[in-house]
Design a protein around this motif. Structure first.
Motif, PDB file in Angstrom:
ATOM      1  N   PRO A  26       0.839  -1.202   0.000  1.00  0.00           N
ATOM      2  CA  PRO A  26       0.000   0.000   0.000  1.00  0.00           C
ATOM      3  C   PRO A  26       0.877   1.257   0.000  1.00  0.00           C
ATOM      4  N   VAL A  27       0.548   2.205  -0.886  1.00  0.00           N
ATOM      5  CA  VAL A  27       1.349   3.418  -1.049  1.00  0.00           C
ATOM      6  C   VAL A  27       0.587   4.642  -0.555  1.00  0.00           C
ATOM      7  N   GLU A  28      -0.680   4.739  -0.893  1.00  0.00           N
ATOM      8  CA  GLU A  28      -1.530   5.848  -0.457  1.00  0.00           C
ATOM      9  C   GLU A  28      -2.791   5.265   0.157  1.00  0.00           C
ATOM     10  N   GLY A  29      -3.373   5.994   1.115  1.00  0.00           N
ATOM     11  CA  GLY A  29      -4.530   5.504   1.839  1.00  0.00           C
ATOM     12  C   GLY A  29      -4.070   4.953   3.182  1.00  0.00           C
ATOM     13  N   MET A  54      -3.259  -4.377   6.116  1.00  0.00           N
ATOM     14  CA  MET A  54      -2.041  -3.822   5.524  1.00  0.00           C
ATOM     15  C   MET A  54      -2.007  -2.311   5.673  1.00  0.00           C
ATOM     16  N   GLU A  55      -0.995  -1.836   6.383  1.00  0.00           N
ATOM     17  CA  GLU A  55      -0.781  -0.405   6.508  1.00  0.00           C
ATOM     18  C   GLU A  55       0.171   0.060   5.414  1.00  0.00           C
ATOM     19  N   ARG A  56       0.227   1.346   5.222  1.00  0.00           N
ATOM     20  CA  ARG A  56       1.066   1.957   4.189  1.00  0.00           C
ATOM     21  C   ARG A  56       2.528   1.513   4.308  1.00  0.00           C
ATOM     22  N   LEU A  57       3.120   1.205   3.151  1.00  0.00           N
ATOM     23  CA  LEU A  57       4.538   0.875   2.984  1.00  0.00           C
ATOM     24  C   LEU A  57       4.945  -0.474   3.583  1.00  0.00           C
TER      25      LEU A  57
END
Length: 189
Positions: free
Chosen positions: A64-67, A81-84
């Motif tokens: 995930p990149v944005e959100g 899943m959190e960003r990065l």
């Protein structure tokens, strides 16, 4: 892939799934006998909850990149899943996406598991030290700002979100502040 720098904003997009979002291909590898790429690097928006496309014989890594949050149910196991934070999973099993906080953008790595492998490492960028980028390696800007010093170019190129720098024998250099994915593809056997 012949270009050292791929500008995300200039790439064409295509719909994926049942109009679940838009995708752009950042890079792709050699074709197999059916004409399908043996590996692919892409970015996609996930605009609504629903099933992910299945790819027989393919392994995936999603970042995930944005959100804020993407929840993937992979064969009955839920992954928040959190960003990065990358997640590796088989592409030929049922995957259901949920978007508890709204739309997300993801970086996707897909490989034909019989012929190629892949690794994704999220790295913090530095203004003094560049990640090494050899053949079949790519740096994708995920957050922050960066400059790419490309072979044969006099001036550095400013990178935008999801711009991609291809590695090679001349090893381009990327410096900045923020985070990037270093994606490596390698043949098996």
């Amino acid at each position: 892939m012949t270009n050292s720098l791929v500008r995300f904003a200039s790439l064409p997009s295509r719909s994926w799934g049942s109009n679940s979002g838009r995708a752009k291909d950042l890079a792709f590898g050699p074709k197999d006998s059916t004409g399908a790429s043996r590996w692919r690097l892409s970015a996609a928006t996930v605009e609504k909850s629903g099933p992910f496309t299945t790819f027989p014989g393919v392994d995936r890594i999603t970042v995930p990149v944005e959100g804020e949050l993407l929840v993937l149910d992979v064969e009955g196991t839920e992954h928040a899943m959190e960003r990065l934070r990358p997640l590796r999973y088989p592409g030929d099993v049922p995957v259901q996406a949920s978007l508890p906080t709204g739309e997300v953008t993801v970086l996707n790595t897909l490989v034909n598991r019989d012929s190629f492998g892949a690794a994704v490492m999220v790295v913090e960028l530095s203004k003094k030290n560049s990640p090494s980028l050899g053949a079949d390696q790519f740096l994708v800007l995920l957050q922050g700002s960066a400059k790419a010093f490309l072979p044969g170019e006099d001036a550095p190129e400013d990178l935008e979100l999801l711009d991609t720098v291809a590695g090679g024998a001349d090893q381009p250099k990327v410096f900045g502040r923020g985070f990037a994915a270093v994606v490596s593809f390698y043949p098996l056997g």
